[in-house]
Design a protein around this motif. Structure first.
Motif, PDB file in Angstrom:
ATOM      1  N   GLN A 234       0.829  -1.206   0.000  1.00 15.24           N
ATOM      2  CA  GLN A 234       0.000   0.000   0.000  1.00 15.24           C
ATOM      3  C   GLN A 234       0.867   1.263   0.000  1.00 15.24           C
ATOM      4  O   GLN A 234       0.560   2.237  -0.695  1.00 15.24           O
ATOM      5  N   ILE A 235       1.953   1.244   0.764  1.00  9.74           N
ATOM      6  CA  ILE A 235       2.855   2.398   0.807  1.00  9.74           C
ATOM      7  C   ILE A 235       3.526   2.596  -0.547  1.00  9.74           C
ATOM      8  O   ILE A 235       3.635   3.717  -1.049  1.00  9.74           O
ATOM      9  N   ILE A 236       3.971   1.498  -1.163  1.00  6.74           N
ATOM     10  CA  ILE A 236       4.606   1.588  -2.484  1.00  6.74           C
ATOM     11  C   ILE A 236       3.626   2.155  -3.497  1.00  6.74           C
ATOM     12  O   ILE A 236       3.965   3.020  -4.314  1.00  6.74           O
ATOM     13  N   THR A 237       2.379   1.670  -3.451  1.00  8.62           N
ATOM     14  CA  THR A 237       1.371   2.102  -4.417  1.00  8.62           C
ATOM     15  C   THR A 237       1.030   3.579  -4.259  1.00  8.62           C
ATOM     16  O   THR A 237       0.908   4.312  -5.246  1.00  8.62           O
ATOM     17  N   SER A 238       0.890   4.036  -3.020  1.00  7.89           N
ATOM     18  CA  SER A 238       0.457   5.413  -2.785  1.00  7.89           C
ATOM     19  C   SER A 238       1.600   6.427  -2.752  1.00  7.89           C
ATOM     20  O   SER A 238       1.425   7.580  -3.157  1.00  7.89           O
ATOM     21  N   GLU A 239       2.778   6.002  -2.301  1.00  2.00           N
ATOM     22  CA  GLU A 239       3.870   6.950  -2.093  1.00  2.00           C
ATOM     23  C   GLU A 239       5.081   6.714  -2.997  1.00  2.00           C
ATOM     24  O   GLU A 239       5.922   7.594  -3.133  1.00  2.00           O
ATOM     25  N   GLY A 240       5.175   5.508  -3.580  1.00  2.00           N
ATOM     26  CA  GLY A 240       6.316   5.196  -4.417  1.00  2.00           C
ATOM     27  C   GLY A 240       7.362   4.394  -3.673  1.00  2.00           C
ATOM     28  O   GLY A 240       7.399   4.358  -2.443  1.00  2.00           O
ATOM     29  N   ALA A 241       8.245   3.748  -4.431  1.00  3.19           N
ATOM     30  CA  ALA A 241       9.259   2.869  -3.843  1.00  3.19           C
ATOM     31  C   ALA A 241      10.280   3.635  -3.015  1.00  3.19           C
ATOM     32  O   ALA A 241      10.809   3.117  -2.033  1.00  3.19           O
ATOM     33  N   THR A 242      10.572   4.881  -3.397  1.00  7.11           N
ATOM     34  CA  THR A 242      11.562   5.667  -2.662  1.00  7.11           C
ATOM     35  C   THR A 242      11.129   5.877  -1.221  1.00  7.11           C
ATOM     36  O   THR A 242      11.888   5.647  -0.278  1.00  7.11           O
TER      37      THR A 242
END
Length: 299
Positions: A234-242
């Motif tokens: 969910q964090i990757i999807t909403s905020e990006g991998a960085t």
């Protein structure tokens, strides 16, 4: 970074960073193989329940499942078992600290197998700084150091195994259009089968069931190996991998704090200096990704 990202990253860091504490507590009542098998099975059950609710499809390709089996071995079965074995001899904070070397092994291995063809100046500096920190952590010149032991080496091997899995998954599983939750569920299920085979061969002593060990195992499997994957996705999807990858720097901090406060483990100034250098090295090795693509590898 959005306002909602920080509490989610903090929660993920707490969940993953505390995994070393739960392993230590679960080891008190179960064998390392039992801890690992239960962790994998519980995590897979959580993820497959979510997949069912989402009505997502499971891949059918035999070749794809073969790749998943290899990834499961190096990303789940081997490192999870090694950490469970290691924490029978070393502290949970120690395991969390050594786990932080994983990104360094990933870069080094990627260069060795030509998955990454060159190294930038920043990455070279990061490897030197990071592995200097690792030397401080292990302090091999002190013959009495508990890290230069089977447990310390098992943690190191687990970190290297993670590195193998990242490179393998990037080459054979990434960009195939498979959702992260589906892929994680399949890997955990296959890894559970692999550990069940190990348990069938090696056997295990009767578990010493206590509220502490059973609760630790449940938290480790359901939350630490199940829901954590979903939160990370969910964090990757909403905020990006960085943004998502910043959790890497928090895991050893959480492991150290919990180990000291709950298990009364001790950490030397030299070890703290070593982990600071390791994390600095990790940051330097990722500088190229930020500059070139504006993103990080996800750990």
């Amino acid at each position: 970074m959005s306002r909602s990202a920080l509490p989610r990253i903090a929660l993920l860091a707490l969940i993953w960073g505390s995994a070393f504490l739960w392993i230590k507590l679960a080891d008190r009542g179960f064998s390392a193989v039992e801890v690992t098998l239960a962790r994998l099975a519980l995590g897979a059950a959580v993820l497959f329940a979510i997949i069912r609710l989402r009505r997502e499809t499971i891949p059918r390709s035999r070749m794809l499942w073969a790749h998943i089996a290899v990834a499961a071995l190096f990303a789940n079965a081997v490192p999870y078992l090694l950490f469970a074995l290691a924490e029978q001899h070393v502290g949970s904070s120690t395991a969390g600290i050594i786990n932080a070397t994983t990104p360094l092994w990933t870069v080094l291995l990627a260069l060795a197998v030509r998955h990454q063809k060159s190294v930038t100046g920043w990455q070279a500096a990061g490897l030197v700084v990071g592995f200097t920190g690792a030397m401080l952590i292990f302090t091999p010149w002190h013959t009495g150091s508990g890290l230069v032991s089977a447990g310390g080496l098992e943690c190191l091997a687990a970190s290297a195994s993670y590195a193998v899995s990242y490179i393998y998954m990037d080459r054979f599983l990434a960009r195939r259009g498979i959702g992260a939750v589906v892929l994680s569920a399949c890997q955990l299920m296959v890894a559970a089968v692999q550990l069940a085979a190990v348990l069938a061969v090696t056997g295990a002593p009767a578990p010493q069931l206590t509220v502490e060990s059973v609760a630790a195992l449940a938290v480790l499997g359901i939350i630490g190996t199940g829901f954590a994957y979903v939160l990370n996705y969910q964090i990757i999807t909403s905020e990006g991998a960085t943004v998502a990858s910043t959790v890497t720097y928090l895991l050893p901090v959480v492991a150290i704090v919990l180990g000291v406060l709950i298990l009364n483990e001790t950490i030397t100034v030299t070890t703290l200096a070593g982990i600071a250098l390791v994390l600095a090295g990790v940051a330097l090795t990722r500088r190229r990704q930020r500059a070139a693509r504006g993103e990080h590898l996800v750990d």
